[in-house]
Design a protein around this motif. Structure first.
Motif, PDB file in Angstrom:
ATOM      1  N   VAL A 132     -56.791 -29.762  13.579  1.00  0.00           N
ATOM      2  CA  VAL A 132     -57.788 -30.070  12.584  1.00  0.00           C
ATOM      3  C   VAL A 132     -57.347 -29.678  11.142  1.00  0.00           C
ATOM      4  O   VAL A 132     -56.865 -28.197  11.031  1.00  0.00           O
ATOM      5  CB  VAL A 132     -59.085 -29.616  13.089  1.00  0.00           C
ATOM      6  CG1 VAL A 132     -60.214 -29.989  12.150  1.00  0.00           C
ATOM      7  CG2 VAL A 132     -59.474 -30.205  14.200  1.00  0.00           C
ATOM      8  N   HIS A 165     -68.793 -24.611  23.742  1.00  0.00           N
ATOM      9  CA  HIS A 165     -69.434 -23.570  22.796  1.00  0.00           C
ATOM     10  C   HIS A 165     -70.998 -23.746  22.600  1.00  0.00           C
ATOM     11  O   HIS A 165     -71.485 -24.890  23.022  1.00  0.00           O
ATOM     12  CB  HIS A 165     -68.570 -23.522  21.498  1.00  0.00           C
ATOM     13  CG  HIS A 165     -68.022 -24.802  21.169  1.00  0.00           C
ATOM     14  ND1 HIS A 165     -68.839 -25.931  20.539  1.00  0.00           N
ATOM     15  CD2 HIS A 165     -66.717 -25.325  20.948  1.00  0.00           C
ATOM     16  CE1 HIS A 165     -68.191 -26.930  20.364  1.00  0.00           C
ATOM     17  NE2 HIS A 165     -66.891 -26.685  20.521  1.00  0.00           N
ATOM     18  N   HIS A 202     -60.576 -33.889  24.305  1.00  0.00           N
ATOM     19  CA  HIS A 202     -60.075 -35.437  23.722  1.00  0.00           C
ATOM     20  C   HIS A 202     -58.849 -35.754  24.104  1.00  0.00           C
ATOM     21  O   HIS A 202     -57.935 -34.696  24.312  1.00  0.00           O
ATOM     22  CB  HIS A 202     -60.328 -35.216  22.215  1.00  0.00           C
ATOM     23  CG  HIS A 202     -61.428 -34.297  21.718  1.00  0.00           C
ATOM     24  ND1 HIS A 202     -62.853 -34.458  21.980  1.00  0.00           N
ATOM     25  CD2 HIS A 202     -61.396 -32.905  21.054  1.00  0.00           C
ATOM     26  CE1 HIS A 202     -63.418 -33.450  21.303  1.00  0.00           C
ATOM     27  NE2 HIS A 202     -62.432 -32.708  20.953  1.00  0.00           N
ATOM     28  N   GLN A 249     -59.503 -34.385  12.550  1.00  0.00           N
ATOM     29  CA  GLN A 249     -58.794 -34.090  13.756  1.00  0.00           C
ATOM     30  C   GLN A 249     -57.793 -35.150  13.833  1.00  0.00           C
ATOM     31  O   GLN A 249     -57.964 -36.432  13.826  1.00  0.00           O
ATOM     32  CB  GLN A 249     -59.661 -33.878  15.005  1.00  0.00           C
ATOM     33  CG  GLN A 249     -58.673 -33.727  16.254  1.00  0.00           C
ATOM     34  CD  GLN A 249     -59.535 -32.707  17.295  1.00  0.00           C
ATOM     35  OE1 GLN A 249     -59.151 -32.339  18.337  1.00  0.00           O
ATOM     36  NE2 GLN A 249     -60.861 -32.427  16.957  1.00  0.00           N
ATOM     37  N   ASP A 274     -64.671 -34.292  12.514  1.00  0.00           N
ATOM     38  CA  ASP A 274     -65.451 -33.465  13.265  1.00  0.00           C
ATOM     39  C   ASP A 274     -66.549 -32.950  12.390  1.00  0.00           C
ATOM     40  O   ASP A 274     -66.234 -32.474  10.980  1.00  0.00           O
ATOM     41  CB  ASP A 274     -64.604 -32.230  13.879  1.00  0.00           C
ATOM     42  CG  ASP A 274     -63.967 -32.861  14.989  1.00  0.00           C
ATOM     43  OD1 ASP A 274     -63.955 -33.773  15.670  1.00  0.00           O
ATOM     44  OD2 ASP A 274     -62.683 -32.107  14.781  1.00  0.00           O
ATOM     45  N   HIS A 330     -62.971 -27.374  26.352  1.00  0.00           N
ATOM     46  CA  HIS A 330     -63.799 -26.027  26.165  1.00  0.00           C
ATOM     47  C   HIS A 330     -65.358 -26.385  26.021  1.00  0.00           C
ATOM     48  O   HIS A 330     -65.495 -27.566  25.818  1.00  0.00           O
ATOM     49  CB  HIS A 330     -63.231 -25.146  24.959  1.00  0.00           C
ATOM     50  CG  HIS A 330     -63.180 -25.886  23.724  1.00  0.00           C
ATOM     51  ND1 HIS A 330     -62.628 -25.762  22.607  1.00  0.00           N
ATOM     52  CD2 HIS A 330     -64.250 -26.866  23.151  1.00  0.00           C
ATOM     53  CE1 HIS A 330     -62.830 -26.267  21.688  1.00  0.00           C
ATOM     54  NE2 HIS A 330     -63.867 -27.075  21.998  1.00  0.00           N
ATOM     55  N   HIS A 381     -66.037 -30.395  26.607  1.00  0.00           N
ATOM     56  CA  HIS A 381     -65.398 -31.454  26.090  1.00  0.00           C
ATOM     57  C   HIS A 381     -64.039 -31.320  25.759  1.00  0.00           C
ATOM     58  O   HIS A 381     -63.372 -30.212  25.568  1.00  0.00           O
ATOM     59  CB  HIS A 381     -66.067 -31.744  24.664  1.00  0.00           C
ATOM     60  CG  HIS A 381     -66.053 -30.710  23.813  1.00  0.00           C
ATOM     61  ND1 HIS A 381     -67.128 -29.582  23.986  1.00  0.00           N
ATOM     62  CD2 HIS A 381     -65.430 -30.413  22.535  1.00  0.00           C
ATOM     63  CE1 HIS A 381     -66.794 -28.836  22.980  1.00  0.00           C
ATOM     64  NE2 HIS A 381     -65.922 -29.149  22.188  1.00  0.00           N
ATOM     65  N   ARG A 398     -68.553 -36.442  16.211  1.00  0.00           N
ATOM     66  CA  ARG A 398     -67.513 -36.929  15.499  1.00  0.00           C
ATOM     67  C   ARG A 398     -67.809 -38.460  15.177  1.00  0.00           C
ATOM     68  O   ARG A 398     -68.549 -39.117  15.642  1.00  0.00           O
ATOM     69  CB  ARG A 398     -66.283 -37.260  16.431  1.00  0.00           C
ATOM     70  CG  ARG A 398     -66.277 -35.740  17.317  1.00  0.00           C
ATOM     71  CD  ARG A 398     -65.401 -35.590  18.497  1.00  0.00           C
ATOM     72  NE  ARG A 398     -65.637 -34.386  19.226  1.00  0.00           N
ATOM     73  CZ  ARG A 398     -65.645 -33.216  18.990  1.00  0.00           C
ATOM     74  NH1 ARG A 398     -64.899 -32.916  17.713  1.00  0.00           N
ATOM     75  NH2 ARG A 398     -66.210 -32.332  19.800  1.00  0.00           N
ATOM     76  N   LEU A 441     -69.722 -29.591  12.879  1.00  0.00           N
ATOM     77  CA  LEU A 441     -70.189 -28.774  13.570  1.00  0.00           C
ATOM     78  C   LEU A 441     -71.162 -27.693  12.990  1.00  0.00           C
ATOM     79  O   LEU A 441     -70.847 -27.712  11.718  1.00  0.00           O
ATOM     80  CB  LEU A 441     -69.045 -27.880  14.547  1.00  0.00           C
ATOM     81  CG  LEU A 441     -68.114 -28.378  15.558  1.00  0.00           C
ATOM     82  CD1 LEU A 441     -67.081 -28.980  14.937  1.00  0.00           C
ATOM     83  CD2 LEU A 441     -67.675 -27.284  16.229  1.00  0.00           C
ATOM     84  N   TYR A 475     -69.608 -27.526   8.946  1.00  0.00           N
ATOM     85  CA  TYR A 475     -68.269 -27.351   9.058  1.00  0.00           C
ATOM     86  C   TYR A 475     -67.685 -28.778   9.246  1.00  0.00           C
ATOM     87  O   TYR A 475     -68.448 -29.513   9.828  1.00  0.00           O
ATOM     88  CB  TYR A 475     -67.812 -26.721  10.163  1.00  0.00           C
ATOM     89  CG  TYR A 475     -66.246 -26.801  10.756  1.00  0.00           C
ATOM     90  CD1 TYR A 475     -65.441 -26.206  10.382  1.00  0.00           C
ATOM     91  CD2 TYR A 475     -66.395 -28.067  11.561  1.00  0.00           C
ATOM     92  CE1 TYR A 475     -64.118 -26.530  10.890  1.00  0.00           C
ATOM     93  CE2 TYR A 475     -64.864 -28.309  11.971  1.00  0.00           C
ATOM     94  CZ  TYR A 475     -63.930 -27.648  11.498  1.00  0.00           C
ATOM     95  OH  TYR A 475     -62.601 -28.085  12.056  1.00  0.00           O
ATOM     96  N   ARG A 521     -57.149 -27.236  18.703  1.00  0.00           N
ATOM     97  CA  ARG A 521     -57.622 -28.382  17.888  1.00  0.00           C
ATOM     98  C   ARG A 521     -56.670 -28.576  16.690  1.00  0.00           C
ATOM     99  O   ARG A 521     -56.707 -27.798  15.854  1.00  0.00           O
ATOM    100  CB  ARG A 521     -59.069 -28.272  17.420  1.00  0.00           C
ATOM    101  CG  ARG A 521     -59.747 -28.316  18.932  1.00  0.00           C
ATOM    102  CD  ARG A 521     -59.934 -29.243  19.675  1.00  0.00           C
ATOM    103  NE  ARG A 521     -61.077 -29.302  20.665  1.00  0.00           N
ATOM    104  CZ  ARG A 521     -61.002 -29.184  22.015  1.00  0.00           C
ATOM    105  NH1 ARG A 521     -59.658 -28.896  22.395  1.00  0.00           N
ATOM    106  NH2 ARG A 521     -61.873 -29.296  22.774  1.00  0.00           N
ATOM    107  N   MET A 527     -71.266 -24.732  13.895  1.00  0.00           N
ATOM    108  CA  MET A 527     -70.890 -23.234  14.266  1.00  0.00           C
ATOM    109  C   MET A 527     -71.066 -22.018  13.344  1.00  0.00           C
ATOM    110  O   MET A 527     -71.235 -21.270  13.585  1.00  0.00           O
ATOM    111  CB  MET A 527     -69.629 -23.420  14.792  1.00  0.00           C
ATOM    112  CG  MET A 527     -68.352 -23.575  13.779  1.00  0.00           C
ATOM    113  SD  MET A 527     -66.712 -23.788  14.422  1.00  0.00           S
ATOM    114  CE  MET A 527     -65.823 -24.946  13.472  1.00  0.00           C
TER     115      MET A 527
HETATM  116  O1  GTQ Z   1     -63.115 -30.713  19.037  1.00  0.00           O
HETATM  117  O2  GTQ Z   1     -63.932 -29.023  20.012  1.00  0.00           O
HETATM  118  O3  GTQ Z   1     -62.879 -29.525  14.117  1.00  0.00           O
HETATM  119  O4  GTQ Z   1     -64.386 -26.884  18.754  1.00  0.00           O
HETATM  120  C1  GTQ Z   1     -63.631 -27.451  15.142  1.00  0.00           C
HETATM  121  C2  GTQ Z   1     -63.988 -26.692  16.458  1.00  0.00           C
HETATM  122  C3  GTQ Z   1     -63.077 -29.417  16.608  1.00  0.00           C
HETATM  123  C4  GTQ Z   1     -63.744 -29.624  18.943  1.00  0.00           C
HETATM  124  C5  GTQ Z   1     -63.230 -28.666  15.266  1.00  0.00           C
HETATM  125  C6  GTQ Z   1     -64.094 -27.449  17.672  1.00  0.00           C
HETATM  126  C7  GTQ Z   1     -63.430 -28.658  17.881  1.00  0.00           C
END
Ligand code: GTQ
Length: 366
Positions: free
Chosen positions: A78, A114, A155, A101, A168, A112, A153, A120, A170, A97, A76, A172
């Motif tokens: 980003v 998670h 992009h 991006q 983005d 991928h 997902h 977004r 998240l 977080y 990514r 996580m």
């Molecule tokens: O687009 O899946 O900014 O997995 C950080 C981790 C975007 C994403 C991020 C991610 C993604």
């Protein structure tokens, strides 16, 4: 941190105790009273600082990444925002977080999934898309999309599009704190769309309407994956003609899961709010960290006593339990703030609390 209050730890250090603490340490143990006051604070003590990132400063840096790395190599591409009070933790505020991006026409970021949830908010560009569990969606500035926990997902930006930047968000870091994250790479790298373009909007995006007779939606997140800017802004304007809204937030609406009326995902939620021309809100505070993106207009926020002036697409954060209020700088135009937060996590865990400034004399709660 000794506190001379009954019920709080206030043991003085002595050479004998120091030797005892060392002995405990050798057995992987410690005396609770040496840390009790720190680990049981009277009220939330975020180390996160109220912070604003100017889009005018960030944009050239984000665009620079286009020439420095490919999405294939970066996974990514980003540029993430780091809270100055939480260096090295990858957090913009609390355990949230966020990052910007960037993709140019013809590029894609492979599929991928998670265990953490992502969302977004589209800042600028044209021709961008995201595919979530086989549902392809076109993305335009101001659109809000979710990529729920566990969903595949990927992009990209169509070849005829323009350089696109989106924010983005998240959960996580929270999921990692709970030691519950998983990550998987899709075997096909890019998903084949299995449904008509924007189908979740077509089916679930009607105003107060849900399909009858369809399989009941049982997943723990919204069946509507995209909330388009046009109808969202229109809903805010219409609500403002009929209600004063919140004294703390102006006309504020939560993006909801239409099947439940609750937040779009279990851990993360998002809101959109409109400040009338000349509006200045009252101050309040609540548990949960919030990340804002200015969707329209200009104004300022006062967060924990500090003033932050904002214009379109600036990003600013409010730490948990920090007093905050908002103001529109214009007497003629409205201003709109997009925000996302971990408030749904707080609510789900029974940790949500809210307080109006003045209810407690404006003093720190004890
Ligand atoms: O687009 O899946 O900014 O997995 C950080 C981790 C975007 C994403 C991020 C991610 C993604």
């Amino acid at each position: 941190m000794r506190e001379t209050v009954i019920g709080r730890a206030h043991v003085e250090d002595t050479p004998e105790l120091d030797r005892y603490y060392a002995e405990l340490g050798r057995q992987e143990s410690y005396a609770l009273w040496t840390v009790a006051n720190a680990i049981e604070p009277w009220h939330p003590q975020p180390t996160s600082l109220p912070t604003l990132w100017r889009y005018a400063d960030m944009r050239p840096l984000v665009l620079k990444a286009l020439d420095l790395v490919s999405p294939e190599k970066a996974g990514r591409r980003v540029i993430a925002l780091e809270n100055p009070g939480r260096k090295g933790l990858s957090a913009c505020v609390g355990w949230l977080y966020t990052g910007l991006q960037v993709m140019r026409p013809g590029e894609f970021a492979s599929a991928h999934s998670h265990a953490s949830a992502a969302l977004r908010f589209v800042v600028e560009g044209a021709g961008a898309y995201t595919v979530v569990d086989g549902h392809k969606m076109s993305l335009a500035a101001g659109d809000f999309v979710i990529t729920p926990n566990g969903a595949w997902h990927d992009h990209g930006v169509e070849a005829h599009g323009a350089v696109t930047v989106w924010q983005d968000g998240l959960d996580m870091l929270l999921v990692n704190q709970l030691d519950a994250n998983f990550y998987a790479v899709h075997p096909d790298h890019v998903q084949k769309p299995n449904y008509p373009l924007n189908d979740t909007v077509s089916i679930y995006g009607g105003p107060g309407l849900l399909p009858v007779g369809a399989e009941p939606w049982s997943k723990p997140y919204s069946p509507l994956f995209k909330y388009e800017w046009g109808p969202t802004y229109e809903a805010l304007q219409r609500a403002a003609t009929a209600s004063d809204g919140s004294p703390y937030d102006g006309t504020i609406m939560q993006y909801v899961n239409p099947a439940t009326g609750g937040p779009v995902m279990k851990t993360l939620g998002a809101c959109i709010q409109r400040l009338r021309p000349g509006d200045r809100t009252k101050s309040h505070r609540h548990t949960g960290s919030v990340v804002y993106n200015v969707a329209k207009g200009s104004g300022h926020a006062i967060i924990a006593g500090r003033r932050f002036d904002w214009v379109k697409n600036d990003i600013f954060v409010v730490p948990s339990w920090a007093w905050h209020e908002h103001a529109n700088a214009s007497d003629r135009e409205d201003a709109v703030l997009f925000s996302f937060s971990d408030v749904p996590s707080m609510q789900a865990l029974g940790l949500y609390r809210e307080e109006a400034y003045g209810d407690n004399g404006g003093h720190q709660a004890r």
